[in-house]
Motif scaffolding. Structure first.
Motif, PDB file in Angstrom:
ATOM      1  N   THR A  23       0.813  -1.165   0.173  1.00 15.58           N
ATOM      2  CA  THR A  23       0.212  -0.101  -0.011  1.00 15.58           C
ATOM      3  C   THR A  23       0.883   1.181   0.143  1.00 15.58           C
ATOM      4  N   ASP A  24       0.190   2.562   0.003  1.00 13.34           N
ATOM      5  CA  ASP A  24       1.029   3.517   0.140  1.00 13.34           C
ATOM      6  C   ASP A  24       1.466   3.988   1.372  1.00 13.34           C
ATOM      7  N   MET A  25       1.426   3.010   2.253  1.00 15.05           N
ATOM      8  CA  MET A  25       1.908   3.308   3.700  1.00 15.05           C
ATOM      9  C   MET A  25       2.881   2.263   4.054  1.00 15.05           C
ATOM     10  N   GLN A  26       3.370   1.345   3.200  1.00 18.89           N
ATOM     11  CA  GLN A  26       4.137   0.113   3.378  1.00 18.89           C
ATOM     12  C   GLN A  26       5.226   0.243   2.329  1.00 18.89           C
ATOM     13  N   VAL A  27       6.572  -0.415   2.886  1.00 16.23           N
ATOM     14  CA  VAL A  27       7.718  -0.338   1.916  1.00 16.23           C
ATOM     15  C   VAL A  27       7.736  -1.790   0.947  1.00 16.23           C
ATOM     16  N   GLY A  28       7.564  -1.551  -0.332  1.00 18.03           N
ATOM     17  CA  GLY A  28       7.358  -2.775  -0.904  1.00 18.03           C
ATOM     18  C   GLY A  28       8.875  -3.495  -1.167  1.00 18.03           C
ATOM     19  N   PHE A  29       8.930  -4.670  -1.371  1.00 19.92           N
ATOM     20  CA  PHE A  29      10.065  -5.285  -1.544  1.00 19.92           C
ATOM     21  C   PHE A  29      10.149  -6.425  -2.518  1.00 19.92           C
ATOM     22  N   VAL A  30      11.235  -6.744  -3.205  1.00 17.35           N
ATOM     23  CA  VAL A  30      11.429  -7.975  -4.071  1.00 17.35           C
ATOM     24  C   VAL A  30      12.329  -9.046  -3.550  1.00 17.35           C
ATOM     25  N   ASN A  31      12.081 -10.207  -3.685  1.00 21.91           N
ATOM     26  CA  ASN A  31      12.699 -11.301  -3.402  1.00 21.91           C
ATOM     27  C   ASN A  31      13.992 -11.544  -4.097  1.00 21.91           C
ATOM     28  N   SER A  32      14.915 -11.952  -3.392  1.00 20.61           N
ATOM     29  CA  SER A  32      16.097 -12.253  -4.241  1.00 20.61           C
ATOM     30  C   SER A  32      16.330 -13.635  -5.226  1.00 20.61           C
ATOM     31  N   GLY A  33      15.070 -14.638  -4.720  1.00 25.85           N
ATOM     32  CA  GLY A  33      15.041 -15.842  -5.517  1.00 25.85           C
ATOM     33  C   GLY A  33      15.667 -17.108  -4.719  1.00 25.85           C
ATOM     34  N   ALA A  34      16.453 -16.891  -3.642  1.00 24.57           N
ATOM     35  CA  ALA A  34      17.085 -17.925  -2.777  1.00 24.57           C
ATOM     36  C   ALA A  34      17.019 -17.526  -1.449  1.00 24.57           C
ATOM     37  N   LEU A  35      17.100 -18.385  -0.622  1.00 27.14           N
ATOM     38  CA  LEU A  35      16.970 -18.310   0.982  1.00 27.14           C
ATOM     39  C   LEU A  35      18.449 -17.612   1.318  1.00 27.14           C
ATOM     40  N   GLY A  36      18.537 -16.402   1.851  1.00 27.99           N
ATOM     41  CA  GLY A  36      19.910 -16.078   2.350  1.00 27.99           C
ATOM     42  C   GLY A  36      20.879 -15.935   1.297  1.00 27.99           C
ATOM     43  N   GLY A  37      20.435 -15.720   0.085  1.00 24.72           N
ATOM     44  CA  GLY A  37      21.472 -15.413  -1.003  1.00 24.72           C
ATOM     45  C   GLY A  37      20.850 -15.043  -2.339  1.00 24.72           C
ATOM     46  N   PHE A  38      21.725 -14.978  -3.218  1.00 23.27           N
ATOM     47  CA  PHE A  38      21.181 -14.783  -4.582  1.00 23.27           C
ATOM     48  C   PHE A  38      20.799 -16.168  -5.511  1.00 23.27           C
ATOM     49  N   ALA A  39      20.166 -16.028  -6.341  1.00 23.11           N
ATOM     50  CA  ALA A  39      19.766 -17.083  -7.110  1.00 23.11           C
ATOM     51  C   ALA A  39      21.155 -17.912  -7.677  1.00 23.11           C
ATOM     52  N   ALA A  40      21.150 -19.256  -7.883  1.00 18.12           N
ATOM     53  CA  ALA A  40      22.157 -19.766  -8.504  1.00 18.12           C
ATOM     54  C   ALA A  40      22.263 -19.359  -9.872  1.00 18.12           C
ATOM     55  N   THR A  41      21.217 -19.297 -10.707  1.00 15.41           N
ATOM     56  CA  THR A  41      21.397 -19.010 -11.997  1.00 15.41           C
ATOM     57  C   THR A  41      21.003 -17.674 -12.066  1.00 15.41           C
ATOM     58  N   ASN A  42      21.493 -16.554 -12.872  1.00 16.40           N
ATOM     59  CA  ASN A  42      21.082 -15.378 -13.288  1.00 16.40           C
ATOM     60  C   ASN A  42      20.962 -14.698 -11.832  1.00 16.40           C
ATOM     61  N   PRO A  43      21.700 -14.510 -11.054  1.00 16.53           N
ATOM     62  CA  PRO A  43      21.897 -14.129  -9.685  1.00 16.53           C
ATOM     63  C   PRO A  43      21.592 -12.317  -9.739  1.00 16.53           C
TER      64      PRO A  43
END
Length: 387
Positions: free
Chosen positions: A237-257
């Protein structure tokens, strides 16, 4: 005047002689009158010069008249606790008031040095909107939703939708530092007590501010960017900070990080991307700067000259050690237009209270300033969650 003679040595006619005599008399009277007026004018100018001597020098000695007494009195207060000079200035200058805790305004040299260090420190202050106020609370009006627009015609009014308004209040909190010195050191005339004090205060203030602007809980300190309600960009919402997931738990995705970084950039509205920047700590930066595109080129670009900052995907990167490390569900990278997203409010004064009793044989200097901070536009900020 001797009797005038004609050019050939003959006597002048009587009527011409009388005319010449009258002319010479009038000329002498005119000369005497001019000399009298000039003398009187000189006397008046001398009196005016005496009365306005200090005023005439004021434009060239403003600092000497106003700052030097404060500087001298403040130095005496720091070294020996003699506050007579400062209290005398309090009576004459309204801006040199005594704080409720008994402290005095720091000398301009100390206050300006502290502010210069805070502005140059590696913290959110570099990119945020900084506002100076005199009140205890700063209030900002934020539009929720988009302001509608439409085309007007000759027979109908434009169909526009009004955005709702949210009032956000940012209170000021007291930031303090307590450097200490020995009385023997203060008694040394060669010791630059003001420079030493400014350096110690600035160092403590800079570290405390930087931590609060990122992780502060808003209780007796500013509220940091990571202490607000978050949600996925698609549902934020307009009063929340939006986020994007990295694709892996605790790190970057193995492919196309690096794909998650691109997603993070375009999760921010186009209106905010023009002035956007990344923020992360050194450990995260070490992992990100190893990433390459499909052609083997690094995504990270180092600064080419002194004073510039490195760039990632074409956007500046601020290294803030108060950002969390990469870990499961950690918001280790922030991206946004921080000038629009975060507002820092502060009072311009810095106060110092000398305490020679609490830590004998040392002398404590209790320095305080009031500062606050908070997110004012949630749409201008996005986070990368390592999940």
């Amino acid at each position: 005047m001797t009797e005038a003679k004609a050019a050939g040595g003959s006597d002048m006619p009587a009527d011409l002689k009388g005319a010449m005599t009258g002319f010479v008399s009038e000329l002498r009277a005119f000369r005497d009158d001019i000399q009298s007026q000039l003398k009187a004018q000189d006397e008046r100018m001398t009196m005016i010069d005496r009365k306005t001597a200090l005023r005439s020098r004021a434009p060239l000695s403003t600092s000497a008249v106003t700052e030097a007494p404060h500087q001298k009195a403040f130095n005496a207060y720091l070294r020996s606790g003699d506050d007579d000079g400062l209290r005398g200035l309090v009576i004459e200058e309204k801006n040199l008031t005594v704080a409720s805790d008994g402290g005095f305004l720091a000398a301009p040299r100390v206050a300006e040095t502290v502010q210069a260090v805070l502005r140059s420190s590696s913290s959110l202050r570099q990119m945020a909107n900084v506002v100076t106020i005199e009140s205890a609370v700063y209030e900002a009006l934020v539009e929720k939703g988009e302001m509608g627009a439409g085309w007007a015609t000759e027979t109908a009014a434009p169909g526009t939708a009004s955005a709702s308004i949210e009032r956000i209040s940012i209170p000021l909190h007291e930031l303090s530092a307590v450097p200490r010195a020995s009385q023997r050191l203060l008694d040394d005339a060669a010791f630059d007590v003001e420079g030493w004090l400014a350096e110690r205060i600035a160092d403590r203030f800079a570290r405390a501010e930087a931590a609060a602007f990122v992780n502060g809980d808003g209780v007796d300190k500013p509220r940091g960017i990571l202490r607000y309600t978050t949600a996925p960009v698609a549902t934020a919402t307009d009063m929340q900070v939006g986020f994007v997931n990295s694709g892996a738990l605790g790190g970057f995705a193995a492919t196309n990080p690096a794909d998650c970084l691109i997603d993070l950039v375009y999760a921010l509205g186009a209106a905010y991307r023009a002035n956007a920047a990344f923020m992360m700590n050194s450990k995260t930066a070490a992992a990100v700067r190893k990433m390459k595109d499909a052609d083997g080129r690094f995504l990270w670009t180092d600064a080419l000259s002194v004073g510039q900052v490195p760039q990632l995907l074409g956007y500046p990167v601020l290294i803030s050690e108060d950002m969390p490390d990469i870990a499961p569900n950690a918001f280790a990278i922030a991206f946004g237009d921080f000038r629009a997203a975060y507002t820092i409010v502060e009072r311009p004064d810095l106060r110092v209270l000398r305490d020679p009793f609490s830590a004998k044989p040392h002398v404590l200097f209790y320095a305080t300033k009031r500062v606050g901070g908070g997110v004012t536009d949630f749409r201008a900020l996005r986070l990368l969650r390592f999940a």
